[in-house]
Design a protein around this motif. Structure first.
Motif, short mmCIF file in Angstrom:
data_model
loop_
_atom_site.label_atom_id
_atom_site.label_comp_id
_atom_site.label_asym_id
_atom_site.label_seq_id
_atom_site.Cartn_x
_atom_site.Cartn_y
_atom_site.Cartn_z
N PRO A 18 0.82 -1.24 0.00
CA PRO A 18 0.00 0.00 0.00
C PRO A 18 0.84 1.27 0.00
O PRO A 18 0.38 2.30 -0.48
CB PRO A 18 -0.82 -0.14 1.29
CG PRO A 18 -0.07 -1.11 2.13
CD PRO A 18 0.61 -2.05 1.20
N SER A 19 2.05 1.21 0.55
CA SER A 19 2.93 2.39 0.55
C SER A 19 4.37 1.91 0.70
O SER A 19 4.62 0.80 1.18
CB SER A 19 2.56 3.35 1.69
OG SER A 19 2.88 2.78 2.94
N GLY A 29 0.98 -4.66 12.24
CA GLY A 29 0.81 -4.46 13.68
C GLY A 29 -0.30 -3.51 14.02
O GLY A 29 -0.77 -3.49 15.16
N PHE A 30 -0.78 -2.71 13.05
CA PHE A 30 -1.84 -1.75 13.30
C PHE A 30 -2.98 -1.84 12.27
O PHE A 30 -4.12 -1.51 12.58
CB PHE A 30 -1.29 -0.31 13.32
CG PHE A 30 -0.24 -0.10 14.35
CD1 PHE A 30 -0.59 0.20 15.67
CD2 PHE A 30 1.10 -0.20 14.02
CE1 PHE A 30 0.39 0.40 16.62
CE2 PHE A 30 2.07 0.00 14.97
CZ PHE A 30 1.73 0.29 16.28
N ARG A 31 -2.64 -2.23 11.05
CA ARG A 31 -3.62 -2.32 9.98
C ARG A 31 -3.48 -3.67 9.27
O ARG A 31 -2.41 -4.28 9.27
CB ARG A 31 -3.46 -1.18 8.97
CG ARG A 31 -3.69 0.22 9.54
CD ARG A 31 -3.38 1.28 8.51
NE ARG A 31 -1.96 1.23 8.12
CZ ARG A 31 -1.44 1.95 7.13
NH1 ARG A 31 -2.23 2.73 6.41
NH2 ARG A 31 -0.15 1.86 6.85
N VAL A 32 -4.62 -4.10 8.66
CA VAL A 32 -4.65 -5.36 7.92
C VAL A 32 -4.98 -5.05 6.47
O VAL A 32 -5.92 -4.29 6.19
CB VAL A 32 -5.69 -6.33 8.51
CG1 VAL A 32 -5.72 -7.63 7.72
CG2 VAL A 32 -5.38 -6.63 9.98
N PHE A 33 -4.21 -5.63 5.54
CA PHE A 33 -4.41 -5.41 4.11
C PHE A 33 -4.57 -6.76 3.42
O PHE A 33 -3.94 -7.76 3.81
CB PHE A 33 -3.22 -4.67 3.50
CG PHE A 33 -3.09 -3.24 3.93
CD1 PHE A 33 -3.70 -2.24 3.19
CD2 PHE A 33 -2.39 -2.91 5.07
CE1 PHE A 33 -3.59 -0.92 3.58
CE2 PHE A 33 -2.27 -1.60 5.47
CZ PHE A 33 -2.88 -0.59 4.73
N GLU A 34 -5.43 -6.79 2.41
CA GLU A 34 -5.55 -7.96 1.56
C GLU A 34 -4.68 -7.75 0.33
O GLU A 34 -4.77 -6.71 -0.34
CB GLU A 34 -7.00 -8.20 1.15
CG GLU A 34 -7.16 -9.46 0.30
CD GLU A 34 -8.61 -9.75 -0.04
OE1 GLU A 34 -8.86 -10.76 -0.73
OE2 GLU A 34 -9.50 -8.96 0.38
N LEU A 35 -3.84 -8.74 0.04
CA LEU A 35 -2.89 -8.65 -1.07
C LEU A 35 -3.43 -9.36 -2.29
O LEU A 35 -4.15 -10.37 -2.19
CB LEU A 35 -1.55 -9.26 -0.66
CG LEU A 35 -0.95 -8.74 0.65
CD1 LEU A 35 0.37 -9.44 0.94
CD2 LEU A 35 -0.75 -7.23 0.60
N PHE A 36 -3.10 -8.82 -3.44
CA PHE A 36 -3.50 -9.40 -4.72
C PHE A 36 -2.23 -9.64 -5.56
O PHE A 36 -1.88 -8.84 -6.43
CB PHE A 36 -4.48 -8.49 -5.46
CG PHE A 36 -5.73 -8.20 -4.68
CD1 PHE A 36 -6.79 -9.09 -4.71
CD2 PHE A 36 -5.82 -7.05 -3.90
CE1 PHE A 36 -7.95 -8.82 -3.98
CE2 PHE A 36 -6.97 -6.78 -3.17
CZ PHE A 36 -8.05 -7.67 -3.20
N PRO A 37 -1.51 -10.71 -5.28
CA PRO A 37 -0.23 -10.94 -5.97
C PRO A 37 -0.45 -11.41 -7.41
O PRO A 37 -1.58 -11.63 -7.87
CB PRO A 37 0.43 -12.03 -5.13
CG PRO A 37 -0.72 -12.78 -4.54
CD PRO A 37 -1.81 -11.76 -4.30
N THR A 38 0.66 -11.58 -8.12
CA THR A 38 0.62 -12.07 -9.50
C THR A 38 0.21 -13.53 -9.51
O THR A 38 0.80 -14.37 -8.82
CB THR A 38 1.99 -11.90 -10.15
OG1 THR A 38 2.36 -10.52 -10.09
CG2 THR A 38 1.95 -12.37 -11.60
N ILE A 39 -0.84 -13.83 -10.28
CA ILE A 39 -1.32 -15.21 -10.42
C ILE A 39 -1.46 -15.48 -11.91
O ILE A 39 -2.32 -14.90 -12.58
CB ILE A 39 -2.65 -15.42 -9.70
CG1 ILE A 39 -2.51 -15.15 -8.19
CG2 ILE A 39 -3.16 -16.84 -9.93
CD1 ILE A 39 -3.80 -15.30 -7.43
N GLY A 40 -0.60 -16.33 -12.44
CA GLY A 40 -0.66 -16.66 -13.85
C GLY A 40 -0.35 -15.45 -14.69
O GLY A 40 0.68 -14.77 -14.55
N SER A 51 -1.56 -9.61 -13.54
CA SER A 51 -0.54 -8.83 -12.86
C SER A 51 -1.00 -8.48 -11.46
O SER A 51 -2.20 -8.59 -11.13
CB SER A 51 -0.22 -7.56 -13.64
OG SER A 51 -1.41 -6.78 -13.80
N ALA A 52 -0.08 -8.07 -10.62
CA ALA A 52 -0.39 -7.73 -9.24
C ALA A 52 -1.26 -6.49 -9.17
O ALA A 52 -1.12 -5.56 -9.97
CB ALA A 52 0.89 -7.54 -8.44
N LEU A 53 -2.15 -6.47 -8.17
CA LEU A 53 -3.03 -5.33 -7.94
C LEU A 53 -2.67 -4.68 -6.62
O LEU A 53 -2.10 -5.32 -5.72
CB LEU A 53 -4.49 -5.79 -7.92
CG LEU A 53 -5.02 -6.44 -9.21
CD1 LEU A 53 -6.45 -6.93 -9.01
CD2 LEU A 53 -4.94 -5.46 -10.37
#
Length: 309
Positions: free
Chosen positions: A258-259, A279-290, A293-295
């Motif tokens: 995110p930053s 430790g303070f915030r939770v993020f959902e990751l969208f890595p490269t799949i096939g 591209s990553a989001l």
């Protein structure tokens, strides 16, 4: 109805606090539920008149055990304890309504309103009522006709006597009519006893049917809780033992943080979804799949009021 209302109110307030992520310990949850359980126990004490003291004790114990186990299962952080007490909560409610049905079937016996015994409807002995009525019928008439004027002519005397007798008869008939109306009650009719008996049978059947339906609903909930908390975990453990998981080869994946200052400290996976926290915030990751591209990572709202350990 009051039993179901009291227990439902306790569960509603407890569920409302838990859904708002309010912290409650096991003891605080039990104290919260006790206020509603106490009212339900008082109502049950006044309405369930079981002759067997052991049956009454078991009834009250089950009545308090259900909400207590539910309070513990709703707030405990120990997963094995929760899986144990949740089905037991439904089992306690089921056994309570089974005992209630047993009491309703035994105590609500077939009774009819029979006033042919020693006492009448108003609690008086029938011998006293019959004696007072017989004395009232045998007492002389209290009517004193006005003296007729004596004349020398017999025709005038006969007319005076006829008028006096007619007035006396009218007064006696009025007293008899008033006495018969005052002595007659609607409960003296045979139709009253038949109507009261049919109403009693209808109410008795309604109570038994209502208690049976309540027990059937709790039985269905107990089966659901037993399958979810007891049966499914056993099958899952057996499957894990029989089919061990084998990790695949490691693959490098591109991730857009995110930053530039974001430094993840924990990571978790749920299926194909990946989550990371600093430790303070939770993020959902969208890595490269096939070929995709990553989001950019998206923050997940968790409502945390303390740092993630």
């Amino acid at each position: 109805g009051i039993v179901c209302l009291g227990q439902g109110s306790a569960y509603f307030f407890l569920g409302h606090l838990v859904s708002q992520t309010r912290y409650l310990s096991e003891w605080a949850a039990i104290v919260l539920v006790f206020a509603f359980v106490y009212m339900v126990v008082l109502v049950t004490l006044q309405n369930f008149k079981a002759r067997d003291p052991l049956l009454r004790l078991a009834l009250f114990a089950l009545l308090m055990a259900g909400p207590t186990l539910a309070a513990i299962g709703a707030v405990t952080p120990h997963e094995p304890l929760r899986l144990l007490v949740v089905p037991l909560c439904f089992a306690a409610h089921l056994l309570f309504w089974v005992l209630a049905l047993k009491i309703a079937w035994q105590e609500l016996t077939d009774k009819t309103l029979d006033f042919s015994g020693e006492f009448s409807f108003w609690g008086k002995k029938k011998d006293d009522d019959e004696e007072s009525q017989r004395q009232g019928d045998e007492r002389p008439e209290q009517w004193n006709p006005a003296p007729c004027q004596e004349t020398s002519e017999s025709a005038e005397k006969r007319r005076c006597a006829a008028a006096c007798n007619s007035q006396a008869a009218a007064g006696a008939s009025r007293e008899e009519a008033q006495r018969s109306v005052s002595d007659h009650w609607p409960t003296d009719d045979d139709e009253f006893a038949d109507k009261a008996s049919s109403t009693s049978v209808y109410i008795r059947q309604t109570v038994r049917c209502t208690v049976f339906i309540s027990g059937a609903l709790w039985f269905a909930m107990f089966l659901w809780a037993a399958v979810v908390c007891w049966v499914e975990p056993l099958f899952a453990m057996k499957q894990e033992v029989e089919v061990p998981l084998v990790a695949g080869p490691a693959v490098d994946m591109e991730v857009l943080w995110p930053s530039p200052l974001f430094r993840p400290t924990t990571i978790a996976c749920a299926g194909i979804r990946v989550f990371a926290a600093d430790g303070f915030r939770v993020f959902e990751l969208f890595p490269t799949i096939g070929s995709r591209s990553a989001l950019p990572a998206e923050e997940v709202p968790c409502g945390l009021e303390r740092p993630i350990v």
